[in-house]
Design a protein around this motif. Sequence first.
Motif, mmCIF file in Angstrom:
data_model
loop_
_atom_site.group_PDB
_atom_site.id
_atom_site.type_symbol
_atom_site.label_atom_id
_atom_site.label_comp_id
_atom_site.label_asym_id
_atom_site.label_seq_id
_atom_site.Cartn_x
_atom_site.Cartn_y
_atom_site.Cartn_z
ATOM 1 N N GLU A 53 0.820 -1.210 0.000
ATOM 2 C CA GLU A 53 0.000 0.000 0.000
ATOM 3 C C GLU A 53 0.861 1.270 0.000
ATOM 4 O OE1 GLU A 53 -3.097 -0.324 2.906
ATOM 5 O OE2 GLU A 53 -3.724 -2.272 2.150
ATOM 6 N N GLY A 61 0.072 -4.176 9.717
ATOM 7 C CA GLY A 61 -0.782 -3.010 9.925
ATOM 8 C C GLY A 61 -0.108 -1.719 9.490
ATOM 9 N N MET A 62 -0.941 -0.704 9.375
ATOM 10 C CA MET A 62 -0.476 0.610 8.928
ATOM 11 C C MET A 62 0.662 1.119 9.814
ATOM 12 S SD MET A 62 -4.234 2.269 8.477
ATOM 13 C CE MET A 62 -5.094 1.368 9.756
ATOM 14 N N ALA A 75 0.219 -5.451 14.338
ATOM 15 C CA ALA A 75 -0.749 -4.361 14.551
ATOM 16 C C ALA A 75 -0.225 -3.026 14.026
ATOM 17 C CB ALA A 75 -1.059 -4.237 16.041
ATOM 18 N N GLU A 76 -1.153 -2.092 13.897
ATOM 19 C CA GLU A 76 -0.797 -0.742 13.469
ATOM 20 C C GLU A 76 0.312 -0.191 14.378
ATOM 21 O OE1 GLU A 76 -3.713 -1.900 14.455
ATOM 22 O OE2 GLU A 76 -5.383 -0.986 13.381
ATOM 23 N N VAL A 125 1.731 -6.836 18.795
ATOM 24 C CA VAL A 125 1.354 -5.427 18.966
ATOM 25 C C VAL A 125 2.448 -4.683 19.720
ATOM 26 C CG1 VAL A 125 -1.080 -6.127 19.135
ATOM 27 C CG2 VAL A 125 0.178 -5.594 21.224
ATOM 28 N N ILE A 143 0.373 -11.236 21.490
ATOM 29 C CA ILE A 143 -0.715 -11.279 22.477
ATOM 30 C C ILE A 143 -1.378 -12.655 22.458
ATOM 31 C CG2 ILE A 143 -1.111 -8.795 22.402
ATOM 32 C CD1 ILE A 143 -3.550 -9.307 20.599
ATOM 33 N N LYS A 169 -4.625 -13.428 22.239
ATOM 34 C CA LYS A 169 -5.689 -13.570 21.249
ATOM 35 C C LYS A 169 -5.120 -14.040 19.907
ATOM 36 C CE LYS A 169 -9.367 -10.559 19.486
ATOM 37 N NZ LYS A 169 -9.973 -9.220 19.621
ATOM 38 N N TYR A 189 -11.682 -13.608 11.376
ATOM 39 C CA TYR A 189 -10.692 -12.642 10.892
ATOM 40 C C TYR A 189 -10.155 -13.091 9.534
ATOM 41 C CZ TYR A 189 -6.806 -9.294 11.159
ATOM 42 O OH TYR A 189 -5.934 -8.268 10.905
ATOM 43 N N TRP A 212 -10.515 -10.977 6.099
ATOM 44 C CA TRP A 212 -9.314 -10.521 5.400
ATOM 45 C C TRP A 212 -9.112 -11.209 4.059
ATOM 46 C CZ3 TRP A 212 -6.091 -6.506 5.453
ATOM 47 C CH2 TRP A 212 -6.266 -5.605 6.492
HETATM 48 C C1 LIG Z 1 -4.159 -5.761 15.373
HETATM 49 C C2 LIG Z 1 -5.598 -6.247 15.278
HETATM 50 C C3 LIG Z 1 -5.626 -7.684 14.769
HETATM 51 C C4 LIG Z 1 -6.204 -6.194 16.670
HETATM 52 O O1 LIG Z 1 -7.455 -6.838 16.592
HETATM 53 P P1 LIG Z 1 -8.639 -6.517 17.610
HETATM 54 O O2 LIG Z 1 -9.661 -7.570 17.506
HETATM 55 O O3 LIG Z 1 -9.038 -5.110 17.391
HETATM 56 O O4 LIG Z 1 -7.901 -6.678 18.981
HETATM 57 P P2 LIG Z 1 -8.323 -6.079 20.378
HETATM 58 O O5 LIG Z 1 -8.919 -4.714 20.295
HETATM 59 O O6 LIG Z 1 -9.096 -7.135 21.087
HETATM 60 O O7 LIG Z 1 -6.897 -5.909 21.026
HETATM 61 C C5 LIG Z 1 -6.183 -7.020 21.524
HETATM 62 C C6 LIG Z 1 -5.023 -6.442 22.322
HETATM 63 O O8 LIG Z 1 -4.107 -5.845 21.389
HETATM 64 C C7 LIG Z 1 -3.938 -4.458 21.699
HETATM 65 N N1 LIG Z 1 -3.824 -3.741 20.422
HETATM 66 C C8 LIG Z 1 -4.625 -3.828 19.354
HETATM 67 N N2 LIG Z 1 -4.173 -3.026 18.371
HETATM 68 C C9 LIG Z 1 -3.053 -2.433 18.863
HETATM 69 C C10 LIG Z 1 -2.134 -1.497 18.327
HETATM 70 N N3 LIG Z 1 -2.255 -1.029 17.077
HETATM 71 N N4 LIG Z 1 -1.104 -1.113 19.091
HETATM 72 C C11 LIG Z 1 -0.941 -1.576 20.345
HETATM 73 N N5 LIG Z 1 -1.797 -2.471 20.924
HETATM 74 C C12 LIG Z 1 -2.838 -2.868 20.182
HETATM 75 C C13 LIG Z 1 -5.176 -4.084 22.487
HETATM 76 O O9 LIG Z 1 -4.922 -2.964 23.309
HETATM 77 C C14 LIG Z 1 -5.417 -5.342 23.270
HETATM 78 O O10 LIG Z 1 -4.520 -5.419 24.351
HETATM 79 P P3 LIG Z 1 -4.948 -6.067 25.756
HETATM 80 O O11 LIG Z 1 -5.344 -7.491 25.451
HETATM 81 O O12 LIG Z 1 -3.706 -5.962 26.587
HETATM 82 O O13 LIG Z 1 -6.085 -5.238 26.228
HETATM 83 C C15 LIG Z 1 -6.447 -5.359 14.313
HETATM 84 O O14 LIG Z 1 -6.579 -4.073 14.858
HETATM 85 C C16 LIG Z 1 -5.864 -5.273 12.920
HETATM 86 O O15 LIG Z 1 -6.157 -6.092 12.058
HETATM 87 N N6 LIG Z 1 -5.011 -4.285 12.634
HETATM 88 C C17 LIG Z 1 -4.438 -4.088 11.309
HETATM 89 C C18 LIG Z 1 -5.282 -3.101 10.526
HETATM 90 C C19 LIG Z 1 -4.492 -2.518 9.389
HETATM 91 O O16 LIG Z 1 -3.572 -1.767 9.590
HETATM 92 N N7 LIG Z 1 -4.834 -2.908 8.191
HETATM 93 C C20 LIG Z 1 -4.123 -2.499 6.999
HETATM 94 C C21 LIG Z 1 -4.729 -1.309 6.380
HETATM 95 S S1 LIG Z 1 -5.432 -1.602 4.846
#
Ligand SMILES: CC(C)(COP(=O)(O)OP(=O)(O)OC[C@H]1O[C@@H](n2cnc3c(N)ncnc32)[C@H](O)[C@@H]1OP(=O)(O)O)[C@@H](O)C(=O)NCCC(=O)NCCS
Length: 172
Positions: free
Chosen positions: A59, A98-99, A116-117, A134, A141, A143, A149, A153
Amino acid sequence: MTVQSFEGKSPEIGDGTYIHPSADVFGNVVLGEQCWVGPGARIRGDYGRIEIGSRTSVEDNCVIHARPDEVTRIGDWVTLGHACIVHNATIEDWAILGMGSIVSDWAVIGEWAVVAEGAVVRQKMEIPSRRIAVGVPARVIEKPVDDGYVADWTRFKGIYVGLAKRYREGLR
Ligand SMILES: CC(C)(COP(=O)(O)OP(=O)(O)OC[C@H]1O[C@@H](n2cnc3c(N)ncnc32)[C@H](O)[C@@H]1OP(=O)(O)O)[C@@H](O)C(=O)NCCC(=O)NCCS
């Protein structure tokens, strides 16, 4: 679009791959089929080599580079989110960066793993398949990447494969 040779090595671009006019691809680079390379992305194969599979999206504003005489390998169906950096690392099939994330030297991101982002995956770190990393520095993590998912995706990734075709026809 700047697709340029460097010291006699020219990028190999597969059928159906789209490279935006403002993206740069230099030198020792192999890009598979039906990839989408967005505006401002840089794939620089000067003193190292870059191998990217098919149906991968690079991207906007991503930077991909490798160390001298080494290789950055990125698989099929990978998503490199906006402005991420991959430096001398291995990204396996279907992974999602992630971004704004950074994956540093000799790190390995497993199949269907997610960075993650904004995360920074440090040198030599390995993110196992279907796990989520992350933070800065990145930690895995509990999860996991679940089937929902993967289903969502798979669809988003298909949209980017479609974009490669739509951009070729739509940007005139
Ligand atoms: C990373 C990702 C899988 C997290 O999924 P989610 O279902 O939202 O996860 P949750 O909100 O349940 O978060 C799980 C844990 O990760 C942490 N977390 C999620 N995103 C995070 C980030 N960007 N930075 C830091 N921590 C993050 C949460 O705080 C949480 O922590 P905890 O368990 O200690 O409370 C999701 O946000 C993702 O797919 N990101 C990529 C998106 C992207 O950039 N796409 C490309 C653009 S086209």
